[in-house]
Write an enzyme that holds these catalytic residues in place. Structure first.
Site, PDB file in Angstrom:
ATOM      1  N   SER A 118      15.375 -13.622 -45.699  1.00 14.92           N
ATOM      2  CA  SER A 118      16.561 -13.930 -46.419  1.00 14.92           C
ATOM      3  C   SER A 118      17.285 -12.700 -46.987  1.00 14.92           C
ATOM      4  O   SER A 118      18.312 -12.435 -47.360  1.00 14.92           O
ATOM      5  CB  SER A 118      16.474 -15.115 -47.152  1.00 14.92           C
ATOM      6  OG  SER A 118      15.619 -14.854 -48.420  1.00 14.92           O
TER       7      SER A 118
ATOM      8  N   SER B 183      10.649 -13.051 -46.221  1.00 16.86           N
ATOM      9  CA  SER B 183      12.208 -12.704 -46.584  1.00 16.86           C
ATOM     10  C   SER B 183      12.426 -11.235 -46.992  1.00 16.86           C
ATOM     11  O   SER B 183      13.335 -10.752 -47.289  1.00 16.86           O
ATOM     12  CB  SER B 183      12.810 -13.459 -47.737  1.00 16.86           C
ATOM     13  OG  SER B 183      13.284 -14.689 -47.088  1.00 16.86           O
TER      14      SER B 183
ATOM     15  N   LYS C  52      19.021  -7.717 -54.792  1.00 14.37           N
ATOM     16  CA  LYS C  52      19.108  -9.049 -54.030  1.00 14.37           C
ATOM     17  C   LYS C  52      20.144 -10.000 -55.120  1.00 14.37           C
ATOM     18  O   LYS C  52      19.496 -10.121 -56.117  1.00 14.37           O
ATOM     19  CB  LYS C  52      17.998  -9.587 -53.567  1.00 14.37           C
ATOM     20  CG  LYS C  52      18.476 -11.017 -52.596  1.00 14.37           C
ATOM     21  CD  LYS C  52      16.806 -11.608 -52.139  1.00 14.37           C
ATOM     22  CE  LYS C  52      17.110 -12.638 -51.272  1.00 14.37           C
ATOM     23  NZ  LYS C  52      15.837 -13.098 -50.565  1.00 14.37           N
TER      24      LYS C  52
END
Lengths: 479, 101
Positions: A155, A179, A80
């Site tokens: 997210s 997330s 990420k």
């Protein structure tokens, strides 16, 4: 290598060992595949070919010398874009960091490298990890590989999407209010939020420090546990990382579940879509057949969790994001005075959701409102954490839905931030309590959208959670 | 709960955040909505509850505090630390003039 999209870590290792392919070939194929897929999903913000190929060369050399290439030797992974990667641009999905190139690796990234993983790219995400749909990225939304008109969740939407589409075998995400688990459930993969302090956050760009967790995505429970094993454990560079020893998950998760006590929190079965509820109940039936004892429990403060969470996370975010002031982190708007430069830089380079959270956080921490909002929320957090310790005193694990509904349409919830915040109801509580929790695939709706089953266990009892998840998966899960 | 455009401008100033007129309007609406939801916490009696300021601490299994020792370790040199700065010079971050001569 037509199997790349469905490879597990064990299959990658077997392929390398039996010389079906080399790590360099695998890295190049994964990079080619990722580049070809990206126009469809926008799951990567950037690919890191040099990093992946350099690591692959080292893995091939080790194999040629007859050495162990590492726990994740030769495995293509994505990270990420909120995790710092030395020499590789790390944007956090924000224009603020469009040109930011970290001078060091996050500890979790360094440990992936040490384990022999091939980092092929940086996964798209909501700006500074703020969002539940991956629509808040300055680099465009991510589309769900299962249904391209829908969100992948957020997210860590990119991290879930790359594993679902098959361009990476596993990935790292971060979870502050769901997330990791929510996108894992929306994309039909496994996502793990470990205990607070289990994985170092050194080099994770901070959003809400008392809630931020780093954890893995993978296609099955075994792989997720392997990646966690590689990144977990004390790190002297993160004062909040715990000394507690890391279990041997591969052994622990294979222990039978017969006789285990599973609690179902009744508050988590109110107000969810019927189809999602049906799937979770079917999942509970599987666990029942495996010999688990299922009993209802209560987490009575659940209705207060959204308010509690959004006070604490915005307060911490407003403080953490104060560092982006036009001085140290690349972006700067021109202005005559220092204070104008601060305000203009932040106004120009932050997206709307970041601005909203900075504003809310600044307000709840401001003079006259601190006691009514921030201090109050910290007290309610104590009550929510006690709900979990009380419930877990009588059972080994808790099982619940991850999200009240499956992946929604892109644009569907963007107009109303409160509706978006409310969708986090079942996941924020695990972060508030700091306990381990995960999403494991639990069938699909009639429209073909994945549903995720959430499993919670006590602090540092990831083994218990994996045991339930692994038994469930091995029993075939839910269709 | 009401949240006026002036309230927005006051908080934005505290946060060093420049907002456009459209953003101010949108923010007033959104903050009123979210803060109204947050006010529900006042219904809970928390007079005998301690605030949770740390997630894990003190318990031996969850210990995360090391001995307080000085470590001689430089993680980043000056050059590397400045590499991502908007503007630097002579080993320093450069900012617009603060004090008028």
């Amino acid at each position: 290598m037509e199997n790349l999209a469905s490879f597990t870590i064990a299959q990658v290792k077997a392929g390398l060992r039996t010389k079906q392919f080399s790590a360099v070939e695998l890295a190049r194929e994964a990079l080619r595949f990722a580049e070809a897929e990206n126009p469809k999903t926008n799951a990567y913000i950037g690919l890191s070919a040099v990093l992946a190929e350099t690591a692959a060369v080292a893995v091939d050399e080790k194999i040629a010398r007859g050495e162990d290439p590492g726990l994740l030797g030769g495995v293509p992974v994505a990270v990420k874009d909120v995790l710092s990667t030395k020499g590789v641009r790390t944007t956090c999905g924000s224009l603020m960091l469009e040109k930011y190139v970290p001078a060091y690796d996050a500890t979790a990234v360094e440990r992936l490298k040490q384990a022999g993983a091939l980092i092929i790219g940086k996964a798209n995400c909501d700006e500074f990890a703020m969002g539940s749909s991956n629509e808040n990225s300055a680099y465009g939304p991510v589309r769900n590989p299962i249904a391209l008109d829908r969100v992948p969740g957020g997210s860590s939407g990119g991290s879930a999407a790359v594993v679902a589409q098959g361009t990476a075998v596993a990935s790292l995400g971060s979870d502050t209010g769901g997330s990791i688990r929510q996108p894992a459930s929306f994309c039909g993969v496994v996502g793990v939020t470990p205990t607070y302090g289990r994985v170092s956050r050194y080099g994770l760009v901070a959003f809400a420090s008392s809630l931020d967790h780093v954890g893995p995505f993978a296609r099955n429970v075994e792989d997720a546990a392997l990646v966690l094993e590689a990144i977990a454990g004390r790190d002297e560079l993160d004062a909040t990382s715990a000394f507690a020893p890391v279990d041997d998950y591969q052994t622990e998760m294979r222990k039978p579940v017969a006789g285990m006590k599973i609690g179902i929190p009744k508050e988590y079965f109110e107000g969810l879509e019927a189809e999602t509820g049906d799937k979770i109940h079917a999942g509970l039936d599987v666990l029942r057949k495996l010999g688990c004892e299922i009993k209802e429990v209560s987490l009575p403060h659940t209705p207060y969790a959204i308010s509690c969470y959004y006070i604490i996370c915005t307060a911490e975010a407003s403080s953490n994001l104060a560092r982006y002031d036009g001085v140290r982190y690349t972006a700067r708007a021109e202005a005559a005075t220092l204070t104008e430069m601060y305000a203009r830089t932040r106004g120009q380079y932050f997206g709307m959701e970041c601005k909203r959270r900075i504003m809310l956080g600044t307000y709840v921490l401001s003079h006259g409102y601190y006691d009514a909002f921030y201090l109050k929320a910290q007290k309610v957090r104590t009550l929510i954490a006690s709900d979990f310790s009380n419930a877990l005193a009588g059972v080994d694990a808790l099982v619940a839905p991850v999200s009240p509904f499956p992946a929604f349409k892109i644009g569907e919830k963007m107009a109303d931030p409160m509706q978006m915040y409310l969708s986090d109801i079942y996941t924020i509580t695990g972060d508030l309590a700091g306990i381990p929790c995960m999403s494991v695939p639990c069938g699909k709706t009639a429209a073909g959208l994945p549903v995720g089953m959430q499993i919670f266990s006590g602090h540092f009892k990831e083994s218990t959670m994996f045991r339930v998840a692994y038994a469930f998966e091995q029993a075939g899960g839910v269709a | 709960m009401q949240f006026s455009k002036d309230d927005v401008r006051k908080v934005a100033k505290l946060a060093n955040l420049e907002l456009t007129d459209t953003e101010v309007e949108r923010m007033a609406h959104d903050m009123a909505e979210v803060l109204t939801h947050m006010e529900q916490l006042s219904a809970l009696d928390t007079s005998s509850v301690e605030p949770m300021t740390q997630v894990l601490y003190d318990a031996p299994a969850t210990a995360s505090l090391r001995e307080d020792e000085v470590r001689d370790r430089t993680l980043l040199g000056t050059e590397e630390a400045l590499r991502n700065s908007a503007l630097s010079g002579a080993g320093h971050f450069k900012v617009p003039r603060v004090i008028e001569r």
